[in-house]
Design an enzyme around this catalytic site. Structure first.
Site, PDB file in Angstrom:
ATOM      1  CG  ASP A  13      52.001  32.781  37.286  1.00 37.74           C
ATOM      2  OD1 ASP A  13      53.053  33.382  37.559  1.00 37.74           O
ATOM      3  OD2 ASP A  13      50.927  33.373  37.069  1.00 37.74           O
ATOM      4  CG  ASP A  15      51.583  37.765  41.241  1.00 38.90           C
ATOM      5  OD1 ASP A  15      51.180  38.039  42.375  1.00 38.90           O
ATOM      6  OD2 ASP A  15      52.768  37.916  40.884  1.00 38.90           O
TER       7      ASP A  15
END
Length: 229
Positions: A13, A15
């Site tokens: 991922d 963020d």
């Protein structure tokens, strides 16, 4: 017998895992909802982390009972993001782990709920870092990602874009958000969670492993080269 399966590919991922953007998102959202006398709380944030922009906009307007449509809010928040999210830092533990995996020729990718435009904004000052990844999937604008997290689409698409198209069980995901963890589980992948300290224990239980920093991960448990500190 190990409780962990050996993997060959790693999906990150972005963020809150690679880039320290989560405090900036909180600031941007509060800047907007504050205009309507509303407060964006951790409870709200925990429910929307990992969602695509449109879904998060729908959530905010409904949860905070804003006197505007979600489309109006979406337009406003995207302009706010351009100001607030322009210069995030790479999280130090992520930098060490990514360079380690790249050095050992482990295939790695990014699977972010952000749109391509948002990704370009946030990654602009870190182009060399993101060149280490085999590919980037931007779920917010990628036509193959039909549903956002917690649906498994983004991770399955990311796996399919490695040249050797590994089976999901051969992929390890790094996530910070409960929605992202569930998406990885739904994809049939193991997932290491590096959560915000405010994420309660019940929202961590679906993760294969929970760590405080990415470079604290005993990646050798998953059959990957050990990260020596």
């Amino acid at each position: 017998m190990s409780k962990y399966r050996a993997v060959s590919h790693v999906i990150f991922d972005m963020d809150g895992i690679l880039l320290d953007t989560e405090p900036l998102y909180t600031k941007a959202i509060q800047n907007v909802v504050g205009r309507y006398g509303k407060t964006f709380t951790w409870e709200h944030k925990s429910q929307m982390m990992g969602l695509q922009t449109a879904e998060s906009s729908k959530f905010i307007v409904k949860a905070l009972d804003l006197p505007i449509t979600w489309e109006e809010y979406n337009s406003i928040i995207l302009e706010e993001y351009k100001i607030t999210l322009a210069n995030p830092e790479i999280i130090p533990g992520a930098k060490r782990l990514v360079h380690h995996l790249s050095k050992h020729n482990i295939p790695i990718s990014v699977a972010t709920s952000s749109s391509q435009d948002s990704f370009e904004l946030k990654s602009a000052k870190h182009k060399d870092f993101f060149k280490l990844f085999d590919h980037i999937v931007c779920g917010g604008s990628d036509p193959e990602v039909k549903q956002g997290k917690p649906a498994p689409d983004i991770f399955l698409v990311s796996a399919s874009r490695f040249p050797d198209k590994p089976n999901p069980e051969k992929c390890l995901v790094f996530e910070d958000a409960p929605n992202g963890v569930q998406a990885a589980v739904n994809a049939g992948m193991q997932v290491v969670m590096c959560p915000d300290e405010n994420v309660p224990s019940e929202l961590r239980k679906n993760a294969t492993m929970v760590v405080n920093s990415l470079d604290d991960t005993p990646v050798e448990a998953f059959g990957l080269p050990e990260l020596i500190k």
